[in-house]
Design a protein around this motif. Structure first.
Motif, mmCIF file in Angstrom:
data_model
loop_
_atom_site.group_PDB
_atom_site.id
_atom_site.type_symbol
_atom_site.label_atom_id
_atom_site.label_comp_id
_atom_site.label_asym_id
_atom_site.label_seq_id
_atom_site.Cartn_x
_atom_site.Cartn_y
_atom_site.Cartn_z
ATOM 1 N N UNK A 266 -20.203 19.345 -37.232
ATOM 2 C CA UNK A 266 -19.171 18.882 -36.670
ATOM 3 C C UNK A 266 -17.792 18.903 -37.762
ATOM 4 N N UNK A 267 -17.671 19.542 -38.484
ATOM 5 C CA UNK A 267 -16.666 19.478 -39.481
ATOM 6 C C UNK A 267 -15.362 20.250 -38.782
ATOM 7 N N UNK A 268 -14.211 19.318 -38.676
ATOM 8 C CA UNK A 268 -13.108 19.885 -38.083
ATOM 9 C C UNK A 268 -11.902 19.284 -38.799
ATOM 10 N N UNK A 269 -10.682 20.053 -38.775
ATOM 11 C CA UNK A 269 -9.440 19.700 -39.551
ATOM 12 C C UNK A 269 -8.441 20.036 -38.518
ATOM 13 N N UNK A 270 -7.395 19.031 -38.113
ATOM 14 C CA UNK A 270 -6.396 19.377 -37.485
ATOM 15 C C UNK A 270 -5.737 20.635 -37.785
ATOM 16 N N UNK A 271 -5.220 21.195 -36.680
ATOM 17 C CA UNK A 271 -4.514 22.545 -36.829
ATOM 18 C C UNK A 271 -3.322 22.407 -37.715
ATOM 19 N N UNK A 272 -2.736 21.332 -37.580
ATOM 20 C CA UNK A 272 -1.580 20.961 -38.545
ATOM 21 C C UNK A 272 -1.842 20.807 -40.107
ATOM 22 N N UNK A 273 -3.049 20.670 -40.218
ATOM 23 C CA UNK A 273 -3.335 20.023 -41.721
ATOM 24 C C UNK A 273 -4.190 21.245 -42.429
ATOM 25 N N UNK A 274 -4.477 22.213 -41.768
ATOM 26 C CA UNK A 274 -5.744 23.169 -42.402
ATOM 27 C C UNK A 274 -4.611 23.904 -43.375
ATOM 28 N N UNK A 275 -5.246 24.396 -44.381
ATOM 29 C CA UNK A 275 -4.877 25.152 -45.426
ATOM 30 C C UNK A 275 -4.317 24.362 -46.604
ATOM 31 N N UNK A 276 -4.680 23.056 -46.569
ATOM 32 C CA UNK A 276 -4.091 22.004 -47.553
ATOM 33 C C UNK A 276 -4.824 21.227 -48.466
ATOM 34 N N UNK A 277 -6.133 21.978 -48.275
ATOM 35 C CA UNK A 277 -7.486 21.078 -49.056
ATOM 36 C C UNK A 277 -8.074 20.093 -48.297
ATOM 37 N N UNK A 278 -7.740 19.606 -47.248
ATOM 38 C CA UNK A 278 -8.242 18.406 -46.469
ATOM 39 C C UNK A 278 -9.754 18.941 -46.419
ATOM 40 N N UNK A 279 -10.182 19.945 -45.758
ATOM 41 C CA UNK A 279 -11.467 20.284 -45.449
ATOM 42 C C UNK A 279 -12.202 20.164 -46.709
ATOM 43 N N UNK A 280 -11.931 20.807 -47.758
ATOM 44 C CA UNK A 280 -12.629 20.831 -49.099
ATOM 45 C C UNK A 280 -13.039 19.239 -49.697
ATOM 46 N N UNK A 281 -11.756 18.363 -49.368
ATOM 47 C CA UNK A 281 -11.875 17.009 -49.727
ATOM 48 C C UNK A 281 -13.100 16.324 -48.904
ATOM 49 N N UNK A 282 -13.039 16.753 -47.596
ATOM 50 C CA UNK A 282 -13.948 16.159 -46.811
ATOM 51 C C UNK A 282 -15.498 16.519 -47.126
ATOM 52 N N UNK A 283 -15.616 17.703 -47.427
ATOM 53 C CA UNK A 283 -16.960 18.225 -47.422
ATOM 54 C C UNK A 283 -17.431 17.786 -49.099
ATOM 55 N N UNK A 284 -16.453 17.739 -49.946
ATOM 56 C CA UNK A 284 -16.765 17.288 -51.154
ATOM 57 C C UNK A 284 -17.264 15.676 -51.234
ATOM 58 N N UNK A 285 -16.593 15.114 -50.584
ATOM 59 C CA UNK A 285 -16.792 13.492 -50.094
ATOM 60 C C UNK A 285 -18.046 13.565 -49.564
ATOM 61 N N UNK A 286 -18.646 14.097 -48.562
ATOM 62 C CA UNK A 286 -19.912 14.124 -47.982
ATOM 63 C C UNK A 286 -20.942 14.446 -48.747
#
Length: 154
Positions: free
Chosen positions: A91-111
């Motif tokens: 269930x990995x999701x990043x808001x459309x307005x925040x994509x491409x800014x490294x947020x998904x990578x930050x979330x995954x690395x935290x997990x």
């Protein structure tokens, strides 16, 4: 003006509307989720069951109270691979307005860090076959397409 600091934290029940909205905000999610308020009570029941289970962790990426991303991490003890503990990311999701800014990578690395802290020696995830951009993203983070995932709707 600087952007608000991003905090990766466990989700609270108050985050549920934002989480469900993120889950519904893509081509596949639109067919599976219902973000209308008030939320379907099934979401609340599911969240409460997860919150009561120490092996379930719902994370959110919070920027000054705005939920920009989410994922679920499940810690799975098992006998295979000589009793190795594994982490399952879903269930990995990043808001459309925040994509491409490294947020998904930050979330995954935290997990991944949480999984390692809990004794996991393997982290796995599934991703829909149609999500080609997601496949490239996960591969860039070191995941390999080693298995074919299957589902059976009940």
């Amino acid at each position: 003006m600087t952007a608000p600091a991003l905090v990766i934290r466990p989700a609270t029940e108050a985050d549920l509307p934002a989480i469900v909205a993120l889950l519904a905000d893509d081509v596949l999610g639109r067919t599976r989720e219902d973000p209308r308020l008030p939320l379907d009570p099934a979401y609340v029941s599911a969240f409460r069951a997860m919150a009561a289970d120490p092996n379930q962790i719902q994370l959110v990426a919070d920027a000054a109270g705005q939920i920009l991303g989410t994922l679920q991490l499940t810690i799975i003890p098992g006998l295979s691979r000589k009793g190795r503990i594994r982490g399952q990311i879903e269930g990995v999701r990043v808001a459309g307005t925040a994509r491409g800014q490294g947020l998904g990578e930050t979330l995954i690395r935290h997990a991944i860090g949480l999984a390692a802290d809990r004794g996991c020696s393997l982290v796995q995830l599934t991703t829909d076959l149609t999500r080609k951009d997601a496949h490239r993203f996960y591969e860039r983070l070191g995941f390999t397409g080693s298995h074919l995932g299957m589902k059976l709707e009940l």
